[in-house]
Write an enzyme that holds these catalytic residues in place. Structure first.
Site, PDB file in Angstrom:
ATOM      1  N   ASP A   9       0.838  -1.145  -0.051  1.00  0.00           N
ATOM      2  CA  ASP A   9       0.053   0.085   0.108  1.00  0.00           C
ATOM      3  C   ASP A   9       1.072   1.122  -0.071  1.00  0.00           C
ATOM      4  OD1 ASP A   9      -2.286   1.520   0.532  1.00  0.00           O
ATOM      5  OD2 ASP A   9      -1.649   1.731   2.445  1.00  0.00           O
ATOM      6  N   LEU A  10       0.324   2.324  -0.332  1.00  0.00           N
ATOM      7  CA  LEU A  10       1.081   3.741  -0.426  1.00  0.00           C
ATOM      8  C   LEU A  10       1.316   4.561   0.779  1.00  0.00           C
ATOM      9  CD1 LEU A  10       3.028   5.293  -2.158  1.00  0.00           C
ATOM     10  CD2 LEU A  10       0.892   6.534  -3.200  1.00  0.00           C
ATOM     11  N   ASP A  11       0.100   5.203   0.968  1.00  0.00           N
ATOM     12  CA  ASP A  11      -0.158   6.114   2.022  1.00  0.00           C
ATOM     13  C   ASP A  11      -0.170   5.219   3.330  1.00  0.00           C
ATOM     14  OD1 ASP A  11      -0.813   8.207   0.136  1.00  0.00           O
ATOM     15  OD2 ASP A  11      -2.831   7.309  -0.007  1.00  0.00           O
ATOM     16  N   THR A  17       1.857   9.966   3.949  1.00  0.00           N
ATOM     17  CA  THR A  17       0.879  10.763   3.353  1.00  0.00           C
ATOM     18  C   THR A  17      -0.519  10.481   4.089  1.00  0.00           C
ATOM     19  OG1 THR A  17       1.029   9.176   1.659  1.00  0.00           O
ATOM     20  CG2 THR A  17       1.744  11.423   1.012  1.00  0.00           C
ATOM     21  N   LYS A  45      -9.266   5.091   6.365  1.00  0.00           N
ATOM     22  CA  LYS A  45      -8.064   4.655   5.644  1.00  0.00           C
ATOM     23  C   LYS A  45      -8.323   3.567   4.585  1.00  0.00           C
ATOM     24  CE  LYS A  45      -4.510   5.983   9.217  1.00  0.00           C
ATOM     25  NZ  LYS A  45      -3.602   5.423  10.201  1.00  0.00           N
ATOM     26  N   GLY A  46      -7.625   3.537   3.643  1.00  0.00           N
ATOM     27  CA  GLY A  46      -7.623   2.399   2.550  1.00  0.00           C
ATOM     28  C   GLY A  46      -8.831   2.517   1.674  1.00  0.00           C
ATOM     29  N   ILE A  47      -9.654   3.121   2.199  1.00  0.00           N
ATOM     30  CA  ILE A  47     -10.836   2.908   1.053  1.00  0.00           C
ATOM     31  C   ILE A  47     -11.076   4.211  -0.023  1.00  0.00           C
ATOM     32  CG2 ILE A  47     -12.439   1.741   3.027  1.00  0.00           C
ATOM     33  CD1 ILE A  47     -13.829   4.321   3.532  1.00  0.00           C
ATOM     34  N   ARG A  49     -11.795   7.514  -2.369  1.00  0.00           N
ATOM     35  CA  ARG A  49     -12.426   8.815  -1.851  1.00  0.00           C
ATOM     36  C   ARG A  49     -13.822   8.982  -1.592  1.00  0.00           C
ATOM     37  NH1 ARG A  49     -10.497  13.031  -6.330  1.00  0.00           N
ATOM     38  NH2 ARG A  49      -8.510  11.669  -5.878  1.00  0.00           N
ATOM     39  N   SER A 116      -2.413   0.325  -4.135  1.00  0.00           N
ATOM     40  CA  SER A 116      -3.128   1.665  -3.459  1.00  0.00           C
ATOM     41  C   SER A 116      -4.431   2.073  -4.011  1.00  0.00           C
ATOM     42  CB  SER A 116      -2.181   2.819  -3.694  1.00  0.00           C
ATOM     43  OG  SER A 116      -2.824   4.111  -3.305  1.00  0.00           O
ATOM     44  N   ALA A 117      -5.375   2.515  -3.109  1.00  0.00           N
ATOM     45  CA  ALA A 117      -6.790   3.078  -3.479  1.00  0.00           C
ATOM     46  C   ALA A 117      -6.576   4.410  -4.011  1.00  0.00           C
ATOM     47  CB  ALA A 117      -7.552   3.009  -2.583  1.00  0.00           C
ATOM     48  N   SER A 118      -5.463   4.793  -3.827  1.00  0.00           N
ATOM     49  CA  SER A 118      -5.450   6.336  -4.341  1.00  0.00           C
ATOM     50  C   SER A 118      -5.407   6.680  -5.838  1.00  0.00           C
ATOM     51  CB  SER A 118      -4.168   6.976  -3.546  1.00  0.00           C
ATOM     52  OG  SER A 118      -4.035   8.391  -3.961  1.00  0.00           O
ATOM     53  N   ASN A 120      -4.060   9.451  -6.815  1.00  0.00           N
ATOM     54  CA  ASN A 120      -2.759  10.488  -6.736  1.00  0.00           C
ATOM     55  C   ASN A 120      -1.690   9.608  -6.503  1.00  0.00           C
ATOM     56  OD1 ASN A 120      -4.277  13.095  -6.582  1.00  0.00           O
ATOM     57  ND2 ASN A 120      -5.112  12.492  -4.676  1.00  0.00           N
ATOM     58  N   LYS A 147     -10.922  -1.623  -1.643  1.00  0.00           N
ATOM     59  CA  LYS A 147     -10.595  -2.429  -0.428  1.00  0.00           C
ATOM     60  C   LYS A 147     -11.725  -2.022   0.395  1.00  0.00           C
ATOM     61  CE  LYS A 147      -5.725  -1.046  -0.738  1.00  0.00           C
ATOM     62  NZ  LYS A 147      -4.771  -0.220  -0.171  1.00  0.00           N
ATOM     63  N   GLU A 171       0.288  -3.027   4.678  1.00  0.00           N
ATOM     64  CA  GLU A 171      -0.961  -2.294   4.835  1.00  0.00           C
ATOM     65  C   GLU A 171      -1.175  -1.476   6.154  1.00  0.00           C
ATOM     66  OE1 GLU A 171      -3.581  -0.918   4.065  1.00  0.00           O
ATOM     67  OE2 GLU A 171      -3.890  -1.593   1.850  1.00  0.00           O
ATOM     68  N   ASP A 172      -1.533  -0.401   6.233  1.00  0.00           N
ATOM     69  CA  ASP A 172      -2.007   0.308   7.679  1.00  0.00           C
ATOM     70  C   ASP A 172      -3.330   0.563   7.820  1.00  0.00           C
ATOM     71  OD1 ASP A 172      -2.349   2.220   5.360  1.00  0.00           O
ATOM     72  OD2 ASP A 172      -2.035   3.818   6.718  1.00  0.00           O
TER      73      ASP A 172
HETATM   74  C1  BG6 Z   1      -5.916   5.460   0.412  1.00  0.00           C
HETATM   75  C2  BG6 Z   1      -5.945   6.332   1.407  1.00  0.00           C
HETATM   76  O1  BG6 Z   1      -4.624   5.173   0.032  1.00  0.00           O
HETATM   77  O2  BG6 Z   1      -6.398   6.257  -0.828  1.00  0.00           O
HETATM   78  C3  BG6 Z   1      -7.410   6.961   1.990  1.00  0.00           C
HETATM   79  O3  BG6 Z   1      -5.735   5.542   2.748  1.00  0.00           O
HETATM   80  C4  BG6 Z   1      -7.804   7.681   0.665  1.00  0.00           C
HETATM   81  O4  BG6 Z   1      -7.142   7.631   2.948  1.00  0.00           O
HETATM   82  C5  BG6 Z   1      -7.596   6.704  -0.533  1.00  0.00           C
HETATM   83  O5  BG6 Z   1      -9.090   8.086   0.704  1.00  0.00           O
HETATM   84  C6  BG6 Z   1      -8.114   7.558  -1.793  1.00  0.00           C
HETATM   85  O6  BG6 Z   1      -7.119   8.317  -2.158  1.00  0.00           O
HETATM   86  P1  BG6 Z   1      -7.294   9.747  -3.363  1.00  0.00           P
HETATM   87  O7  BG6 Z   1      -5.750  10.172  -3.455  1.00  0.00           O
HETATM   88  O8  BG6 Z   1      -7.742   9.023  -4.460  1.00  0.00           O
HETATM   89  O9  BG6 Z   1      -8.417  10.431  -2.781  1.00  0.00           O
HETATM   90 MG    MG Z   2      -2.767   3.093   3.618  1.00  0.00          MG
END
Ligand code: BG6
Ligand code: MG
Length: 212
Positions: A9-11, A17, A45-47, A49, A116-118, A120, A147, A171-172
Site C-alpha cells: 500500500d502507499l499512503d 501521506t 484509511k484505505g477506502i 475517496r 493503492s486505492a489512491s 494520486n 478495498k 498495509e496500514d
Molecule cells: C488511500 C488512503 O490510500 O487512498 C485513503 O488510505 C484515501 O485515505 C484513498 O481516501 C483514496 O485516495 P485519493 O488520493 O484517490 O483521494
Molecule cells: Mg494506507
C-alpha cells in the site's frame, strides 16, 4: 523461498501521506461544522475517496444531506486540500528502510507491486522517485472494486503470475488487511494490533520486516 512478491500500500506504508489525507478530511469537516478525530479517521484509511466521504458525512450526522453532484464537489474540495499538502512533499517523508528493503528484494529476485486505492498514487511515486522499483502498479484509477475487496492486490499477482499464497501485503488500514486476508495473502500490518486486529504480523514500519 516461499514468498515471491511484496505488494505495498502507499499512503501510511511507504510514505507519510496518510496524515495529509486525514488533514484534508479534517479541513472539510471543520468547514461543514463537525468534529473529526484521528481515531475516527482509522475507518477512512484505505477506502476510496467517495466511500470515505460517505463515512465522514455519516460521522458528522450529515448523511443524505447532499446530492450526488454536491458530494462530488465536496470530494474535489478535500482532494484540493490534499494536493496542497503533497505539493510540499519531500523525499525524506519516505519511511525509514523502504529503499533498503526494495534493494534487498530486487537482489533476491522478489517482485515488487503497488496496491493503492489512491488516484494520486502515481503523482506521489513520481515526487519520491521510486516508481522504477515497481514491477506492477495498481492505483485508484485501475481498480473497479475498492478495498476491502481484494482486487487491488489480486490484479498485481495475476499480472505477475504469482500465486496469492506467495504474496505478502503491507498495509496500514483495516480495509486493506481484510482485502489481503480475503485474497489468501500474508498480511503485514503497519501500525498497532489494536487498529489492525486481523493482521498476521504487526510492524511499526516496513524497515522492520525481515524477508527470509
Ligand atoms: C488511500 C488512503 O490510500 O487512498 C485513503 O488510505 C484515501 O485515505 C484513498 O481516501 C483514496 O485516495 P485519493 O488520493 O484517490 O483521494
Ligand atoms: Mg494506507
Amino acid at each position: 523461498m516461499k514468498y515471491q512478491c511484496g505488494i505495498f500500500d502507499l499512503d501510511g506504508v511507504l510514505v507519510d501521506t496518510a496524515k495529509y489525507h486525514y488533514l484534508g478530511w479534517k479541513k472539510l469537516a471543520d468547514r461543514l461544522g463537525f468534529p473529526f478525530t484521528e481515531q475516527q479517521n482509522e475507518a477512512l484509511k484505505g477506502i476510496s475517496r467517495m466511500a470515505a466521504l460517505d463515512l465522514l458525512l455519516e460521522m458528522g450526522g450529515m448523511s443524505g444531506r447532499f446530492s450526488e453532484a454536491e458530494k462530488a464537489e465536496l470530494a474535489a474540495e478535500k482532494n484540493q486540500y490534499y494536493l496542497e499538502y503533497v505539493s510540499r512533499l519531500e523525499e525524506d517523508e519516505l519511511f525509514f528502510g523502504v529503499v533498503e528493503l526494495f534493494e534487498r528484494m530486487k537482489k533476491a529476485g522478489i517482485k515488487i507491486a503497488l496496491g493503492s486505492a489512491s488516484k494520486n498514487a502515481r503523482l506521489i511515486l513520481d515526487r519520491l522517485h521510486i516508481e522504477d522499483y515497481f514491477d506492477f502498479i495498481v492505483d485508484g484509477t485501475l481498480v473497479k472494486k475498492a478495498k476491502p475487496d481484494p482486487e487491488v492486490f489480486t490484479l498485481s499477482a495475476d499480472r505477475l503470475g504469482i500465486p496469492y499464497a506467495e504474496c505478502v501485503v503491507f498495509e496500514d488500514s483495516a480495509a486493506g488487511i481484510q482485502a489481503a486476508k480475503t485474497a489468501g495473502m500474508l498480511a503485514v500490518g503497519i501500525g498497532t494490533r489494536e487498529n489492525l486486529p486481523m493482521a498476521d504480523y504487526i510492524c511499526r514500519g516496513v524497515g522492520e520486516f525481515e524477508w527470509e
